[in-house]
Scaffold this motif. Structure first.
Motif, PDB file in Angstrom:
ATOM      1  N   ALA A  21      -5.162  14.760  -6.531  1.00  0.00           N
ATOM      2  CA  ALA A  21      -3.731  14.697  -6.253  1.00  0.00           C
ATOM      3  C   ALA A  21      -3.441  13.779  -5.072  1.00  0.00           C
ATOM      4  O   ALA A  21      -2.488  12.989  -5.100  1.00  0.00           O
ATOM      5  CB  ALA A  21      -3.190  16.098  -5.980  1.00  0.00           C
ATOM      6  N   VAL A  22      -4.259  13.858  -4.028  1.00  0.00           N
ATOM      7  CA  VAL A  22      -4.057  12.989  -2.868  1.00  0.00           C
ATOM      8  C   VAL A  22      -4.259  11.529  -3.260  1.00  0.00           C
ATOM      9  O   VAL A  22      -3.472  10.651  -2.863  1.00  0.00           O
ATOM     10  CB  VAL A  22      -5.001  13.387  -1.715  1.00  0.00           C
ATOM     11  N   ARG A  23      -5.289  11.253  -4.029  1.00  0.00           N
ATOM     12  CA  ARG A  23      -5.517   9.873  -4.473  1.00  0.00           C
ATOM     13  C   ARG A  23      -4.345   9.358  -5.306  1.00  0.00           C
ATOM     14  O   ARG A  23      -3.933   8.202  -5.167  1.00  0.00           O
ATOM     15  CB  ARG A  23      -6.822   9.797  -5.263  1.00  0.00           C
ATOM     16  N   ASP A  24      -3.807  10.213  -6.155  1.00  0.00           N
ATOM     17  CA  ASP A  24      -2.680   9.807  -6.983  1.00  0.00           C
ATOM     18  C   ASP A  24      -1.422   9.549  -6.152  1.00  0.00           C
ATOM     19  O   ASP A  24      -0.547   8.782  -6.569  1.00  0.00           O
ATOM     20  CB  ASP A  24      -2.377  10.885  -8.031  1.00  0.00           C
ATOM     21  N   LEU A  25      -1.318  10.197  -5.004  1.00  0.00           N
ATOM     22  CA  LEU A  25      -0.150  10.033  -4.145  1.00  0.00           C
ATOM     23  C   LEU A  25      -0.212   8.764  -3.301  1.00  0.00           C
ATOM     24  O   LEU A  25       0.793   8.357  -2.713  1.00  0.00           O
ATOM     25  CB  LEU A  25       0.004  11.248  -3.217  1.00  0.00           C
ATOM     26  N   ALA A  26      -1.373   8.149  -3.212  1.00  0.00           N
ATOM     27  CA  ALA A  26      -1.520   6.929  -2.419  1.00  0.00           C
ATOM     28  C   ALA A  26      -0.998   5.740  -3.213  1.00  0.00           C
ATOM     29  O   ALA A  26      -0.769   5.806  -4.417  1.00  0.00           O
ATOM     30  CB  ALA A  26      -2.981   6.715  -2.038  1.00  0.00           C
ATOM     31  N   GLY A  27      -0.790   4.635  -2.517  1.00  0.00           N
ATOM     32  CA  GLY A  27      -0.335   3.408  -3.159  1.00  0.00           C
ATOM     33  C   GLY A  27       0.155   2.439  -2.106  1.00  0.00           C
ATOM     34  O   GLY A  27       0.394   2.820  -0.952  1.00  0.00           O
ATOM     35  N   PRO A  28       0.309   1.178  -2.467  1.00  0.00           N
ATOM     36  CA  PRO A  28       0.683   0.164  -1.474  1.00  0.00           C
ATOM     37  C   PRO A  28       2.044   0.411  -0.852  1.00  0.00           C
ATOM     38  O   PRO A  28       2.308  -0.078   0.258  1.00  0.00           O
ATOM     39  CB  PRO A  28       0.661  -1.146  -2.282  1.00  0.00           C
TER      40      PRO A  28
END
Length: 247
Positions: free
Chosen positions: A181-188
């Motif tokens: 979930a944390v990885r999915d929440l990341a982004g540029p």
């Protein structure tokens, strides 16, 4: 020889169903700070709807004063409210009144998550931020959480609610599910990830995800404890707990 008096006696209040606040805040104590813990007598009832969420909130608010009263004889110098729901569901002015009532009852300053996380973002960035939020809540809690940050001028870019089926179940959400979930929440377009829910043992994982993602990942319990320490003038640099504890 008489031992030195503690630098601070920190009262810490958490729900009876919460098994993460106590060990996480014990791990965050600097030398000379003592934590005195109290429990809100809330039941571990099923949460499958927004109505259930509101019922859980009511039970915790009703039990809060009883928990605070168990701390009164120890005369803490500060109290941390290690509970999230009443700060978001029915938050805003109602939440501020609740915190003020707690401070009046205890005769000391009280730290809640709402003021703590906004202070942390201000210290880290000094401006408004584009955020992703990770919560354990049902939709009514997610809506209120989003409103907290947006009312303060921040932009909530993404939000994931894990919909824990009961208060105690928050602590049992699988680690791999949280990591993904944390990885999915990341982004540029995201500048920081904020985790809500004090019953999630997220302190260590937040530091690991900060290293992996290269952005601040703020865990609720460390943010609460950091704010309480700083309000009492305890400014020890503890980089092992993340960047926030160096500021």
């Amino acid at each position: 020889m008489q031992e030195e008096q503690p630098r601070l006696l920190m009262g810490v209040v958490a729900p009876a169903t919460n098994i993460s606040v106590q060990p996480e805040m014990e791990a965050l104590r600097p030398a000379g700070v003592i934590n005195a813990h109290a429990r809100i007598p809330n039941p571990d009832r099923s949460v499958t709807s927004d109505a259930d969420t509101l019922a859980v909130r009511a039970s915790m608010v009703n039990g809060l004063n009883a928990a605070l009263d168990t701390l009164l004889p120890a005369a803490p110098g500060h109290v941390v409210l290690g509970v999230m729901v009443e700060n978001f569901v029915g938050g805003g002015a109602a939440g501020q009144r609740l915190v003020a009532d707690c401070a009046a009852r205890m005769g000391c300053r009280v730290t809640d998550y709402t003021t703590a996380i906004l202070a942390a973002l201000d210290v880290l960035f000094g401006r408004k931020v584009r955020l992703s939020l990770l919560t354990p809540f049902m939709p009514v809690g997610d809506v209120a959480a989003r409103a907290l940050f947006e009312d303060a001028g921040h932009e909530v870019v993404r939000l994931t609610g894990l919909k824990a089926p009961s208060p105690a179940a928050i602590a049992r959400i699988p680690r791999d599910r949280i990591v993904q979930a944390v990885r999915d929440l990341a982004g540029p377009e995201v500048e920081a990830i904020v985790q809500l829910g004090t019953n999630a043992a997220f302190r260590t994982l937040a530091r690991e995800m900060e290293d992996e993602l290269g952005m601040p990942v703020l865990a609720s319990n460390p943010v609460l404890y950091w704010r309480a320490l700083r309000k009492e003038g305890i400014v020890d640099a503890m980089p092992q707990h993340g960047r926030l504890f160096t500021l």
